[in-house]
Enzyme design. Structure first.
Site, PDB file in Angstrom:
ATOM      1  N   ASP A  20      -6.065 -12.873  14.762  1.00 30.04           N
ATOM      2  CA  ASP A  20      -6.560 -13.496  13.462  1.00 30.04           C
ATOM      3  C   ASP A  20      -7.884 -14.103  13.380  1.00 30.04           C
ATOM      4  OD1 ASP A  20      -4.891 -12.608  10.216  1.00 30.04           O
ATOM      5  OD2 ASP A  20      -6.196 -15.074  10.516  1.00 30.04           O
ATOM      6  N   THR A  71      -8.294  -7.733   1.497  1.00 29.55           N
ATOM      7  CA  THR A  71      -9.718  -7.933  -0.057  1.00 29.55           C
ATOM      8  C   THR A  71      -9.018  -8.494  -1.098  1.00 29.55           C
ATOM      9  OG1 THR A  71      -7.512  -5.316  -0.165  1.00 29.55           O
ATOM     10  CG2 THR A  71      -9.198  -5.334   1.584  1.00 29.55           C
ATOM     11  N   THR A  89      -5.383  -1.918   2.334  1.00 33.22           N
ATOM     12  CA  THR A  89      -6.244  -1.335   0.490  1.00 33.22           C
ATOM     13  C   THR A  89      -7.500  -1.714   0.118  1.00 33.22           C
ATOM     14  OG1 THR A  89      -3.275  -1.799  -0.175  1.00 33.22           O
ATOM     15  CG2 THR A  89      -4.962  -1.609  -1.917  1.00 33.22           C
ATOM     16  N   ARG A 138       7.371  -3.999   0.613  1.00 32.33           N
ATOM     17  CA  ARG A 138       7.453  -4.856  -0.551  1.00 32.33           C
ATOM     18  C   ARG A 138       7.779  -5.993  -0.163  1.00 32.33           C
ATOM     19  NH1 ARG A 138      12.589  -2.816  -2.151  1.00 32.33           N
ATOM     20  NH2 ARG A 138      12.519  -2.405  -0.407  1.00 32.33           N
ATOM     21  N   ASN A 175       0.463   1.865  -6.547  1.00 36.71           N
ATOM     22  CA  ASN A 175       0.051   0.575  -7.103  1.00 36.71           C
ATOM     23  C   ASN A 175      -0.007   0.724  -9.046  1.00 36.71           C
ATOM     24  OD1 ASN A 175       1.152  -0.647  -5.067  1.00 36.71           O
ATOM     25  ND2 ASN A 175      -0.464  -2.123  -4.857  1.00 36.71           N
ATOM     26  N   GLY A 186      10.052  -8.704 -18.227  1.00 34.42           N
ATOM     27  CA  GLY A 186      10.195  -9.786 -17.919  1.00 34.42           C
ATOM     28  C   GLY A 186       8.374 -10.308 -18.254  1.00 34.42           C
ATOM     29  N   CYS A 212      -1.418  -8.579  -5.042  1.00 35.93           N
ATOM     30  CA  CYS A 212      -2.342  -6.594  -4.938  1.00 35.93           C
ATOM     31  C   CYS A 212      -1.864  -5.972  -5.954  1.00 35.93           C
ATOM     32  CB  CYS A 212      -0.257  -5.918  -3.698  1.00 35.93           C
ATOM     33  SG  CYS A 212      -0.320  -6.352  -2.139  1.00 35.93           S
TER      34      CYS A 212
HETATM   35  N1  LIG Z   1       1.284  -7.836   0.790  1.00 35.24           N
HETATM   36  C1  LIG Z   1       1.328  -6.910   0.862  1.00 35.24           C
HETATM   37  O1  LIG Z   1       3.176  -7.148   0.106  1.00 35.24           O
HETATM   38  C2  LIG Z   1       0.829  -5.899   0.873  1.00 35.24           C
HETATM   39  C3  LIG Z   1       1.302  -4.609   0.603  1.00 35.24           C
HETATM   40  C4  LIG Z   1       0.643  -3.453   0.265  1.00 35.24           C
HETATM   41  C5  LIG Z   1      -0.353  -3.564   1.057  1.00 35.24           C
HETATM   42  N2  LIG Z   1      -1.088  -5.349   1.306  1.00 35.24           N
HETATM   43  C6  LIG Z   1      -2.922  -4.738   1.356  1.00 35.24           C
HETATM   44  O2  LIG Z   1      -3.088  -5.329   2.603  1.00 35.24           O
HETATM   45  C7  LIG Z   1      -4.085  -6.178   2.953  1.00 35.24           C
HETATM   46  C8  LIG Z   1      -3.295  -7.697   3.747  1.00 35.24           C
HETATM   47  O3  LIG Z   1      -2.973  -8.241   2.801  1.00 35.24           O
HETATM   48  P1  LIG Z   1      -1.859  -9.140   3.069  1.00 35.24           P
HETATM   49  O4  LIG Z   1      -0.594  -9.429   1.763  1.00 35.24           O
HETATM   50  O5  LIG Z   1      -1.303  -9.654   4.858  1.00 35.24           O
HETATM   51  O6  LIG Z   1      -2.949 -10.315   3.293  1.00 35.24           O
HETATM   52  P2  LIG Z   1      -3.099 -11.306   4.103  1.00 35.24           P
HETATM   53  O7  LIG Z   1      -3.716 -12.906   3.332  1.00 35.24           O
HETATM   54  O8  LIG Z   1      -1.307 -12.555   3.765  1.00 35.24           O
HETATM   55  O9  LIG Z   1      -3.144 -11.860   5.174  1.00 35.24           O
HETATM   56  C9  LIG Z   1      -4.557 -11.596   6.344  1.00 35.24           C
HETATM   57  C10 LIG Z   1      -5.347 -12.260   7.663  1.00 35.24           C
HETATM   58  O10 LIG Z   1      -5.842 -11.550   7.710  1.00 35.24           O
HETATM   59  C11 LIG Z   1      -6.674 -13.118   8.286  1.00 35.24           C
HETATM   60  N3  LIG Z   1      -8.343 -12.179   8.698  1.00 35.24           N
HETATM   61  C12 LIG Z   1      -9.167 -11.956   7.543  1.00 35.24           C
HETATM   62  N4  LIG Z   1      -9.914 -11.387   7.671  1.00 35.24           N
HETATM   63  C13 LIG Z   1     -10.389 -11.326   9.768  1.00 35.24           C
HETATM   64  C14 LIG Z   1     -10.892 -10.814  10.595  1.00 35.24           C
HETATM   65  N5  LIG Z   1     -12.427 -10.602  10.691  1.00 35.24           N
HETATM   66  N6  LIG Z   1     -10.919 -10.817  11.680  1.00 35.24           N
HETATM   67  C15 LIG Z   1      -9.745 -11.504  11.625  1.00 35.24           C
HETATM   68  N7  LIG Z   1      -8.173 -11.967  11.150  1.00 35.24           N
HETATM   69  C16 LIG Z   1      -8.953 -11.651  10.213  1.00 35.24           C
HETATM   70  C17 LIG Z   1      -5.852 -14.071   7.541  1.00 35.24           C
HETATM   71  O11 LIG Z   1      -6.731 -14.889   8.587  1.00 35.24           O
HETATM   72  C18 LIG Z   1      -5.178 -13.186   7.588  1.00 35.24           C
HETATM   73  O12 LIG Z   1      -4.012 -13.947   8.513  1.00 35.24           O
HETATM   74  C19 LIG Z   1      -4.539  -6.615   1.319  1.00 35.24           C
HETATM   75  O13 LIG Z   1      -5.595  -5.375   1.699  1.00 35.24           O
HETATM   76  C20 LIG Z   1      -3.290  -6.033   0.864  1.00 35.24           C
HETATM   77  O14 LIG Z   1      -3.986  -5.343  -0.518  1.00 35.24           O
HETATM   78  C21 LIG Z   1      -0.684  -5.959   1.630  1.00 35.24           C
END
Ligand SMILES: NC(=O)c1ccc[n+]([C@@H]2O[C@H](COP(=O)([O-])OP(=O)(O)OC[C@H]3O[C@@H](n4cnc5c(N)ncnc54)[C@H](O)[C@@H]3O)[C@@H](O)[C@H]2O)c1
Length: 463
Positions: free
Chosen positions: A45, A101, A137, A171, A225, A270, A277
């Site tokens: 990270d 993203t 995503t 989820r 989604n 709700g 997301c």
């Molecule tokens: N949160 C959910 O429930 C969920 C479910 C399905 C898909 N997604 C998708 O998954 C992806 C991640 O979502 P998330 O909720 O885990 O995000 P998040 O913000 O919780 O985590 C993303 C992490 O990536 C790190 N990061 C960003 N750029 C970086 C880089 N260049 N090098 C290293 N680390 C880097 C950030 O510091 C952060 O800790 C998104 O595209 C989201 O749409 C999320």
């Protein structure tokens, strides 16, 4: 069902060296889950604070079972964390991208994190020729963008970039369970060999495997989604009609949900959907349509209905209390849904903002105690206890579906309040119980009294 799959899985995958870029809600679960399955995993990270916390077994967000999973991964030696691409990427066989993203001001997906990660990978990649697996995503065509960045920036010219899409469907709040028990695993690739190599990492999990082309897998995530969001907005529109027609949406749902084509999941009225997301993914799909000249009126309506749920919550409170100016509203629930600490795009936060705009005084409680995550201007209104938050309030508004709220004795709550209004913005509580406890209950599509007067049956009986 076990939350974490026992280590003695009948079939185990061949252990592989995996790098997961991005250790947030998705990346950390993926990294710790793979380590639990026997792979050697390094989580990268860009946030040094996050890496320090994770190395010390501190997971900085609420996700059931995840701290334990990270703890066992670290002590097994199969899970490492770093900020350095160089250290880990050079030896990796698979590199997962799980970076955020977010939405651009225009509504598209902001790919800067993906691009930055691809550049960093290109600079560090070695002769292991790893498969790059995109879990973030991201719009249709992102896999090709990643391939392009790798092709133009690879330091080692013997490497042939291979990019696979493996969208994530977990989820928040159930992420660990969803990792080990996914409904399906979608893998999109240009080559079947690459898709099968990625699918092997998941060997032993009981799940449907769906193998597609690269772009199709990217599209599947947006369609999933957007369809979930459409269900929510549809039932919200129905619930508003139910209120106007004096019909219970709960009974309507009972009547339609037995239809296997419809079902009950993700179909509750709700104050709307939120989080990191659904809102951004609908916006991104609409943006893709706009750029291609393909109208998306259904998705536009889904967004409109969703936003209108916030204002209709405030309208319901205003109607119950008269003017909101100077009235005290206790709010239970700040996060975008229960069982998470995440307040990103939270409908509850929007409702709180609207209440403050109308001059209401708020007293806030959330079981995740999200002190650092709420805007500074709201912190002074936070309480550590739900009953304390309700003290002397004119109304109580339940804005997030934390199951904890069902267990708080409502009689005790009404006992400390000044007023009697209970707005249940998640249809979480039992209206009869609320009324027995002295509340005037207002739900969504739950007109009171509960039972429609069965005139037809009575007339028939009288004949
Ligand atoms: N949160 C959910 O429930 C969920 C479910 C399905 C898909 N997604 C998708 O998954 C992806 C991640 O979502 P998330 O909720 O885990 O995000 P998040 O913000 O919780 O985590 C993303 C992490 O990536 C790190 N990061 C960003 N750029 C970086 C880089 N260049 N090098 C290293 N680390 C880097 C950030 O510091 C952060 O800790 C998104 O595209 C989201 O749409 C999320």
């Amino acid at each position: 069902m076990e939350l974490i799959e026992p280590v003695t899985m009948a079939e185990r995958p061949t252990p592989r060296r995996i790098v997961v870029v991005g250790c947030g809600h998705v990346g950390l679960v993926t990294a710790a889950g793979f380590a639990h399955m026997g792979h050697m995993v390094t989580g990268i990270d860009k946030s040094p604070e996050l890496i320090v916390a994770l190395r010390a077994e501190r997971v900085p967000f609420h996700e059931e079972g995840l701290s334990e999973l990270v703890g066992t991964g670290l002590s097994s030696g199969r899970l490492l964390f770093t900020t350095s691409y160089q250290e880990s990427v050079a030896n990796a066989e698979f590199i997962f991208l799980a970076v955020d993203t977010p939405t651009t001001p225009g509504g598209g997906a902001d790919l800067r994190n993906i691009r930055a990660a691809a550049h960093s990978i290109a600079a560090a990649i070695g002769p292991t020729n790893p498969i790059i697996v995109n879990k973030s995503t991201s719009p249709v065509g992102t896999g090709e963008i990643i391939e392009g960045i790798l092709l133009h920036n690879l330091v080692d010219s013997t490497v042939m970039p291979r990019v696979v899409s493996n969208p994530e469907f977990l989820r928040q709040g159930h992420a660990v369970q969803d990792f080990f028990h996914p409904d399906r695993i979608v893998i999109g690739a240009h080559s079947t060999d690459d898709a099968m190599a990625v699918s092997e990492l998941y060997r032993g999990l009981d799940s449907q495997l769906v193998i597609t082309g690269l772009r199709t897998a990217e599209m599947i995530k947006y369609v999933a989604n957007s369809f979930l969001a459409t269900r929510v907005s549809f039932i919200n529109e129905v619930a508003r009609l139910c209120d106007a027609l004096a019909v219970s949406v709960d009974e309507v749902l009972d009547g339609v949900a037995h239809d296997a084509r419809i079902g009950r999941r993700y179909f509750s009225p709700g104050i709307g959907f939120g989080g990191g997301c659904l809102p951004k993914d609908i916006a991104a799909l609409r943006y893709m349509g706009e750029r291609l000249g393909v109208p998306t009126p259904v998705l536009q309506a889904v967004e409109q209905v969703n936003l209108a749920q916030r204002t209709s919550a405030v309208r319901a409170l205003r109607a119950a209390l008269g003017d909101l100016e100077g009235q005290t509203v206790a709010v239970w629930g700040l996060t975008f849904k229960g069982n998470t600490e995440d307040v990103r795009e939270s409908p509850a936060m929007d409702v709180i903002g609207l209440l403050l705009n109308e001059g209401a005084i708020v007293r806030l409680y959330d079981p995740s105690q999200p002190h650092e995550l709420v805007p500074a201007r709201l912190r002074e209104f936070l309480h550590r206890d739900p009953i304390e938050a309700a003290r002397n309030a004119d109304a109580l508004a339940v804005l997030t579906d934390w199951s904890e709220f069902r267990t708080i004795p409502l009689e005790q709550v009404s006992g400390v309040m000044r007023g009697r209004v209970l707005f249940d913005g998640r249809n979480l509580l039992d209206p009869d119980e609320a009324e027995t406890s002295g509340f005037r209950y207002i739900g969504i599509g739950r007109p009171r009294p509960a039972k429609e007067h069965l005139r037809v049956a009575e007339t028939a009986a009288a004949r």
